[in-house]
Design an enzyme around this catalytic site. Structure first.
Site, mmCIF file in Angstrom:
data_model
loop_
_atom_site.group_PDB
_atom_site.id
_atom_site.type_symbol
_atom_site.label_atom_id
_atom_site.label_comp_id
_atom_site.label_asym_id
_atom_site.label_seq_id
_atom_site.Cartn_x
_atom_site.Cartn_y
_atom_site.Cartn_z
ATOM 1 N N ARG A 237 -5.450 -61.435 16.992
ATOM 2 C CA ARG A 237 -5.192 -59.981 17.076
ATOM 3 C C ARG A 237 -4.171 -59.710 18.172
ATOM 4 N NH1 ARG A 237 -8.148 -57.171 20.214
ATOM 5 N NH2 ARG A 237 -10.149 -58.023 19.569
ATOM 6 N N LYS B 87 8.292 -50.840 2.047
ATOM 7 C CA LYS B 87 9.407 -50.344 1.231
ATOM 8 C C LYS B 87 10.576 -51.352 1.233
ATOM 9 C CE LYS B 87 6.725 -46.780 0.677
ATOM 10 N NZ LYS B 87 5.919 -46.521 1.816
ATOM 11 N N TYR C 100 6.790 -37.375 5.854
ATOM 12 C CA TYR C 100 5.945 -38.061 4.867
ATOM 13 C C TYR C 100 4.508 -37.502 4.932
ATOM 14 C CZ TYR C 100 2.865 -41.649 3.046
ATOM 15 O OH TYR C 100 1.858 -42.289 2.380
ATOM 16 N N ASP D 169 11.344 -42.401 12.184
ATOM 17 C CA ASP D 169 10.891 -43.167 11.023
ATOM 18 C C ASP D 169 12.153 -43.579 10.259
ATOM 19 O OD1 ASP D 169 10.082 -43.941 8.440
ATOM 20 O OD2 ASP D 169 8.286 -42.689 8.507
HETATM 21 C C1 LIG Z 1 8.934 -42.368 5.151
HETATM 22 C C2 LIG Z 1 7.587 -43.018 5.146
HETATM 23 N N1 LIG Z 1 6.991 -43.295 6.312
HETATM 24 C C3 LIG Z 1 5.783 -43.879 6.369
HETATM 25 C C4 LIG Z 1 5.087 -44.194 5.221
HETATM 26 C C5 LIG Z 1 3.728 -44.824 5.318
HETATM 27 O O1 LIG Z 1 3.802 -46.185 5.067
HETATM 28 P P1 LIG Z 1 2.602 -47.079 4.433
HETATM 29 O O2 LIG Z 1 2.384 -46.558 3.050
HETATM 30 O O3 LIG Z 1 3.137 -48.461 4.487
HETATM 31 O O4 LIG Z 1 1.417 -46.862 5.295
HETATM 32 C C6 LIG Z 1 5.674 -43.939 3.978
HETATM 33 C C7 LIG Z 1 4.953 -44.282 2.743
HETATM 34 O O5 LIG Z 1 5.324 -43.899 1.656
HETATM 35 C C8 LIG Z 1 6.954 -43.328 3.939
HETATM 36 O O6 LIG Z 1 7.552 -43.048 2.783
#
Ligand SMILES: Cc1ncc(COP(=O)(O)O)c(C=O)c1O
Length: 394
Positions: A51, A200, A103, A175
Site C-alpha cells: 500500500r 480513459k 465531471y 483534471d
Molecule cells: C473528466 C473525468 N474526470 C474524472 C473521471 C473519473 O474517473 P474514474 O471513472 O476513473 O473514476 C471521469 C470519468 O468519466 C472523467 O470523465
C-alpha cells in the site's frame, strides 16, 4: 542526449522504466507481493508494504510524473480515488472554486461528501475570469479546473486561474483527462496538481479503471504521498501494468483519433440535423484561441446537440459503430449520453442550468476509419429525416 531532451512520443517508450535493471526485461515486471522481508531490524528496505510502495505501481508513478513534468506521480484505484484523495489536502472550513460543468462524479464528491466534512464550494463558469474572482472568499484554498470540460468542452485559462490562486495562496487542481500530457501540460502553466482518470486515453483500451495524480513540488508530494498511504485507494499491480502498456501507444492513438475528431466535428457542424457542436478546434468555439495557446490540439472528444430528446433517441438506436456507453478515450468510439451517464449524479435542474441538456450527446472518437464513422452517422441521420420539424431553423 538525455531523456529530458526526448520528444514526448519518444519519452513514452524511453523513460526511466524502459528496462528492468535486475533482469533487463523490456516490460515492467508485475510485482504481486503485498509485503517484503526486512533484512535488518534497524534499517528497513525501500519497500516494506505494497500500500505504501510497490515497484510496479512506482514505475507507473515515475512515468506519469516524467510525462507531465512534475516531481512525483501517484497511482490510485480510479480517477475518482485520485480526485477524492487530492481533495483531502483541504480541511474543514476551506472553500474551493470549481468548474460548473465538472465531471458528474466530481460534482457528487464536492456536493454530497466534502460538504459533510465542512469543505465549501462555489461552482463558476471558469471561462469567465470576473465570475471566478467574484467567487473568491477569505477561506478559498483551491481552484478546481477541468479543461476542456466534460461534456461541454469549455476551455479554461490555466495560467490565469493559477495566477489568481497564487495571489491568495491557494492550490490549482487540473483534471487533464480529456487531453493528457500528450496535448496539455498544466504544471507548465502554474497548476499545482494534475489529475487523471487513467481509465480513459492513458490506458486507452476500455480494460482498466485507474487514476493518477502528479504534483509540482516536493512539499506537495510529501503531503499527497501521506494521504495516498493513509486513505489507501492505491492502484493494483495488474492495472498499473495495463496503464503502463497503454501509455506506450498514447501518442499514436490520440493523434489518429484527434485527426478523425476534427473531420467528424466539421461533418457534424455542416449537418442540418445537428443544432450545435462543442469542440475547441472549431473556429466558432468561444475559447478556440485559448485552446491553441495552452494545448497542442483539441483532443478526440466532442459533444453535439440534436433538436430534442426524441431525435437523440432515434440517433442512438440507429448508429451502428460506436458503443453506447459510459467512458471515453478508448480504441473504439464511444457514444455517451451525459444526462443519463457521466452527469446522472447531477440533478436535472443543475444540468439544465449548465447547458447539459437531454438533447446532448458526447462522442469520443476511436481508431475506426473516419469515413466509416461518417457513413454510419449519415445513415442514422437519414432515418431521422422524416422528422423534418427538427431541421435547423424550423
Ligand atoms: C473528466 C473525468 N474526470 C474524472 C473521471 C473519473 O474517473 P474514474 O471513472 O476513473 O473514476 C471521469 C470519468 O468519466 C472523467 O470523465
Amino acid at each position: 542526449m538525455t531523456n529530458d531532451t526526448f520528444t514526448f512520443e519518444t519519452k513514452l517508450l524511453h523513460n526511466s522504466h524502459k528496462i528492468d535493471p535486475v533482469t533487463g526485461a523490456v516490460s515492467v515486471p508485475i510485482q504481486h507481493a503485498s509485503t517484503y522481508h526486512q533484512f535488518d531490524i534497524d534499517s528497513f528496505g525501500k519497500y516494506d508494504y505494497s500500500r505504501s510502495l510497490n515497484p510496479t505501481r512506482e514505475a507507473l508513478e515515475d512515468v506519469i510524473a516524467e510525462l507531465e513534468g512534475g516531481v512525483k506521480g501517484f497511482a490510485f484505484s480510479s480517477g475518482m480515488a485520485a480526485i477524492s484523495t487530492a481533495f483531502l489536502l483541504l480541511s474543514a472550513g476551506d472553500h474551493v472554486v470549481i468548474t460548473e460543468d465538472v465531471y458528474g462524479g466530481t460534482f457528487r464528491m464536492v456536493t454530497e461528501v466534502l460538504t459533510r466534512f465542512g469543505i465549501e464550494h462555489t461552482f463558476v463558469d471558469m471561462t469567465n475570469l470576473e465570475e471566478v474572482k467574484l467567487a473568491i472568499q477569505d477561506n478559498t484554498k483551491a481552484f478546481y479546473i477541468e479543461t476542456p470540460s466534460n461534456p461541454l468542452l469549455k476551455v479554461t485559462d490555466i495560467q490565469a486561474i493559477s495566477q489568481l490562486a497564487k495571489e491568495i495562496g491557494a492550490l490549482t487542481y487540473v483534471d487533464n483527462t480529456f487531453l493528457t500530457p500528450a496535448l496539455q501540460k498544466p504544471l507548465r502553466f502554474g497548476a499545482d496538481i494534475v489529475l487523471h482518470s487513467a481509465t480513459k486515453f492513458l490506458s486507452g483500451h476500455s480494460d482498466v479503471v485507474a487514476g493518477l495524480a502528479v504534483v509540482k513540488d516536493e512539499k506537495l508530494a510529501k503531503k499527497l504521498g501521506f494521504l495516498q498511504n493513509s486513505f489507501g485507494a492505491v492502484l493494483g499491480v495488474q492495472d498499473a501494468w495495463l496503464v503502463l502498456r497503454g501509455l506506450k501507444t498514447l501518442h499514436v492513438r490520440l493523434e489518429q483519433s484527434q485527426k478523425s475528431a476534427i473531420e467528424l466535428a466539421e461533418f457534424l457542424q455542416d449537418h442540418p440535423l445537428v443544432q450545435k457542436v462543442h469542440y475547441p478546434h472549431l473556429a466558432c468555439h468561444p475559447q478556440h484561441q485559448l485552446q491553441q495557446k495552452q494545448a497542442a490540439g483539441p483532443g478526440a472528444v466532442l459533444s453535439f446537440e440534436l433538436k430534442d430528446e426524441e431525435l437523440l433517441r432515434m440517433f442512438v438506436s440507429n448508429v451502428k459503430i460506436p458503443v453506447f456507453a459510459v467512458s471515453l478515450g478508448a480504441v473504439e468510439s464511444i457514444l455517451s449520453y451525459p444526462a443519463k451517464m457521466s452527469h446522472a449524479a447531477m440533478p436535472e435542474e443543475e444540468r439544465e442550468k449548465r447547458g447539459i441538456r437531454n438533447s446532448l450527446l458526447r462522442f469520443s472518437v476511436g481508431l475506426e476509419n473516419v469515413e466509416d464513422l461518417k457513413k454510419d452517422f449519415s445513415q442514422a441521420f437519414e432515418k431521422m429525416k422524416g422528422h423534418s420539424f427538427a431541421y435547423k431553423g424550423a
